[in-house]
Design a protein around this motif. Structure first.
Motif, mmCIF file in Angstrom:
data_model
loop_
_atom_site.group_PDB
_atom_site.id
_atom_site.type_symbol
_atom_site.label_atom_id
_atom_site.label_comp_id
_atom_site.label_asym_id
_atom_site.label_seq_id
_atom_site.Cartn_x
_atom_site.Cartn_y
_atom_site.Cartn_z
ATOM 1 N N GLY A 57 0.776 -1.159 -0.115
ATOM 2 C CA GLY A 57 -0.089 -0.017 -0.013
ATOM 3 C C GLY A 57 0.824 1.352 -0.055
ATOM 4 O O GLY A 57 2.070 1.094 0.259
ATOM 5 N N SER A 58 0.233 2.402 -0.199
ATOM 6 C CA SER A 58 0.889 3.638 -0.309
ATOM 7 C C SER A 58 1.211 4.159 1.115
ATOM 8 O O SER A 58 2.408 5.052 0.954
ATOM 9 N N GLY A 59 0.690 3.760 1.898
ATOM 10 C CA GLY A 59 1.075 4.096 3.265
ATOM 11 C C GLY A 59 2.140 3.211 4.033
ATOM 12 O O GLY A 59 2.698 3.712 5.212
ATOM 13 N N CYS A 60 2.591 1.874 3.396
ATOM 14 C CA CYS A 60 3.372 1.242 3.931
ATOM 15 C C CYS A 60 4.416 0.466 2.835
ATOM 16 O O CYS A 60 4.308 -0.680 2.642
ATOM 17 N N PRO A 61 5.143 1.428 2.188
ATOM 18 C CA PRO A 61 6.043 0.861 1.150
ATOM 19 C C PRO A 61 7.193 -0.039 1.813
ATOM 20 O O PRO A 61 7.349 -0.178 3.111
ATOM 21 N N ASP A 62 7.818 -0.973 1.032
ATOM 22 C CA ASP A 62 8.695 -2.023 1.597
ATOM 23 C C ASP A 62 9.757 -1.209 2.740
ATOM 24 O O ASP A 62 10.266 -0.214 2.517
ATOM 25 N N GLY A 63 9.492 -2.086 3.559
ATOM 26 C CA GLY A 63 10.306 -1.683 4.928
ATOM 27 C C GLY A 63 10.000 -0.561 5.823
ATOM 28 O O GLY A 63 10.774 -0.317 6.764
ATOM 29 N N SER A 64 8.770 -0.052 5.529
ATOM 30 C CA SER A 64 8.452 1.122 6.218
ATOM 31 C C SER A 64 7.200 0.789 7.242
ATOM 32 O O SER A 64 7.091 1.458 8.243
ATOM 33 N N ALA A 65 6.902 -0.704 7.583
ATOM 34 C CA ALA A 65 6.137 -1.128 8.673
ATOM 35 C C ALA A 65 6.728 -2.147 9.462
ATOM 36 O O ALA A 65 7.452 -3.117 8.859
ATOM 37 N N ALA A 66 6.582 -1.916 10.790
ATOM 38 C CA ALA A 66 7.269 -2.925 11.552
ATOM 39 C C ALA A 66 6.362 -3.526 12.653
ATOM 40 O O ALA A 66 5.469 -2.640 13.122
ATOM 41 N N ILE A 67 6.287 -4.895 12.811
ATOM 42 C CA ILE A 67 5.540 -5.296 13.955
ATOM 43 C C ILE A 67 6.181 -6.104 15.070
ATOM 44 O O ILE A 67 7.308 -6.654 14.904
ATOM 45 N N THR A 68 5.787 -5.857 16.221
ATOM 46 C CA THR A 68 6.478 -6.357 17.483
ATOM 47 C C THR A 68 5.222 -6.972 18.268
ATOM 48 O O THR A 68 4.175 -6.325 18.333
ATOM 49 N N VAL A 69 5.830 -8.040 19.098
ATOM 50 C CA VAL A 69 4.590 -8.683 19.896
ATOM 51 C C VAL A 69 4.999 -8.440 21.329
ATOM 52 O O VAL A 69 6.141 -8.667 21.772
ATOM 53 N N ALA A 70 3.937 -8.191 22.116
ATOM 54 C CA ALA A 70 4.038 -7.953 23.489
ATOM 55 C C ALA A 70 4.478 -9.164 24.198
ATOM 56 O O ALA A 70 4.208 -10.232 23.929
ATOM 57 N N LYS A 71 5.319 -8.990 25.607
ATOM 58 C CA LYS A 71 5.818 -9.961 25.954
ATOM 59 C C LYS A 71 4.738 -10.857 26.831
ATOM 60 O O LYS A 71 5.023 -12.195 26.807
ATOM 61 N N ASP A 72 3.787 -10.483 26.925
ATOM 62 C CA ASP A 72 2.631 -11.295 27.513
ATOM 63 C C ASP A 72 1.734 -11.642 26.343
ATOM 64 O O ASP A 72 0.873 -12.507 26.818
ATOM 65 N N ASN A 73 2.075 -11.454 25.132
ATOM 66 C CA ASN A 73 1.265 -12.138 24.098
ATOM 67 C C ASN A 73 -0.110 -11.685 23.773
ATOM 68 O O ASN A 73 -1.111 -12.171 23.411
ATOM 69 N N LYS A 74 -0.362 -10.453 24.775
ATOM 70 C CA LYS A 74 -1.782 -9.985 24.646
ATOM 71 C C LYS A 74 -2.034 -9.050 23.549
ATOM 72 O O LYS A 74 -3.229 -8.532 23.400
ATOM 73 N N ALA A 75 -1.036 -8.658 22.865
ATOM 74 C CA ALA A 75 -1.020 -7.661 21.863
ATOM 75 C C ALA A 75 -0.051 -7.700 20.835
ATOM 76 O O ALA A 75 1.260 -8.047 21.237
ATOM 77 N N PHE A 76 -0.216 -6.925 19.914
ATOM 78 C CA PHE A 76 1.153 -6.927 18.973
ATOM 79 C C PHE A 76 0.698 -5.318 18.390
ATOM 80 O O PHE A 76 -0.328 -4.851 18.331
ATOM 81 N N THR A 77 1.762 -4.698 18.156
ATOM 82 C CA THR A 77 1.956 -3.347 17.629
ATOM 83 C C THR A 77 2.459 -3.382 16.270
ATOM 84 O O THR A 77 3.529 -3.690 15.950
ATOM 85 N N VAL A 78 1.793 -2.556 15.461
ATOM 86 C CA VAL A 78 2.189 -2.031 14.121
ATOM 87 C C VAL A 78 2.651 -0.780 14.064
ATOM 88 O O VAL A 78 1.866 0.418 14.549
ATOM 89 N N SER A 79 3.963 -0.333 13.622
ATOM 90 C CA SER A 79 4.669 0.853 13.522
ATOM 91 C C SER A 79 4.850 1.350 12.033
ATOM 92 O O SER A 79 5.219 0.572 11.353
ATOM 93 N N TYR A 80 4.632 2.586 11.787
ATOM 94 C CA TYR A 80 4.762 2.952 10.379
ATOM 95 C C TYR A 80 5.604 4.386 10.365
ATOM 96 O O TYR A 80 5.850 4.908 11.268
ATOM 97 N N SER A 81 6.405 4.381 9.345
ATOM 98 C CA SER A 81 7.211 5.369 9.159
ATOM 99 C C SER A 81 7.073 6.646 8.023
ATOM 100 O O SER A 81 7.491 7.377 7.771
ATOM 101 N N GLU A 82 5.829 6.102 7.005
ATOM 102 C CA GLU A 82 5.737 6.763 5.930
ATOM 103 C C GLU A 82 4.139 6.920 5.405
ATOM 104 O O GLU A 82 3.719 6.768 4.434
ATOM 105 N N TYR A 83 3.271 6.813 6.747
ATOM 106 C CA TYR A 83 1.911 6.606 6.478
ATOM 107 C C TYR A 83 1.274 8.053 6.715
ATOM 108 O O TYR A 83 1.000 8.131 7.995
ATOM 109 N N THR A 84 1.327 8.792 5.876
ATOM 110 C CA THR A 84 0.731 10.317 6.072
ATOM 111 C C THR A 84 -0.113 10.457 4.592
ATOM 112 O O THR A 84 0.190 10.178 3.612
#
Length: 213
Positions: free
Chosen positions: A44-71
């Motif tokens: 997608g235009s908001g997440c070109p290659d390498g611009s979206a990162a996913i991390t998983v919470a230590k308790d596995n209750k959530a995961f986070t998606v972070s963007y660097s070019e989503y405007t």
């Protein structure tokens, strides 16, 4: 695969769903039964290659998606296509045998700078590959506005879109940002809305609900 992340702690206790009126936590899986998330595709235009990162919470209750070019933006320096940005993530989520999951809540965060007369939208749609049932949300922001924003979508237990036990399907998360100039002067001034990771608080968090099969 773009990225593989493995949670290093025991998976959270799943929520027993024997009846709608009765729910109790199941025994947590053993430490070797970890959740693994593979980003199969980010497009997608908001997440070109390498611009979206996913991390998983230590308790596995959530995961986070972070963007660097989503405007998304309109204004003197914006291109005709910048008014809309989107990102579709296809996630392969591996869980221990005997468990399934659904998205329970989603927190969206970002920043918006909107001139008087302009408005913006943040939309979300998430569903399992091949399933007809989807969960949708829409949030509107009106100018004048120049501040961080946060919105939370909550899904009732009875309407949770659980993956069928034993199925292995990609979880698709499709988000969208839009800006409309309205009656603002977009020839002189820029209006924009973003979801990004410039600040640690500007990200998207999805919480999952686990169920024992």
């Amino acid at each position: 695969m773009l990225r593989t992340l493995t949670a290093g702690a025991a998976m959270l206790g799943a929520l027993a769903m024997a009846t709608p009126a009765q729910a109790a936590p199941d025994k947590a899986p053993t430490p070797d039964e970890m959740m693994i998330i593979d980003v199969v595709k980010a497009n997608g235009s908001g997440c070109p290659d390498g611009s979206a990162a996913i991390t998983v919470a230590k308790d596995n209750k959530a995961f986070t998606v972070s963007y660097s070019e989503y405007t998304a933006q309109v204004g003197p320096e914006a291109s005709p296509l910048d008014f809309r940005k989107n990102c579709q993530l296809a996630l392969d989520i591996k869980v221990p045998n005997g468990f399934t999951f659904a998205i329970a809540t989603a927190d969206y965060r970002g920043y918006a700078s909107l001139q008087k007369g302009a408005w913006a939208q943040q939309n979300a749609n998430y569903y399992f590959q091949g399933y007809t049932q989807t969960t949708r949300s829409e949030h509107t922001f009106k100018g004048p506005m120049d501040d961080v924003w946060q919105r939370t979508d909550q899904v009732g237990i009875g309407s949770l879109n659980f993956l069928n036990c034993g199925d292995r399907r990609f979880l698709n998360i499709n988000t969208e940002l839009r800006v409309n100039r309205g009656f603002s002067d977009s020839k002189k001034y820029t209006s924009f809305i973003s979801m990004d990771s410039t600040d640690a608080s500007l990200n998207t968090v999805y919480r999952v609900q686990w169920k024992k099969c």
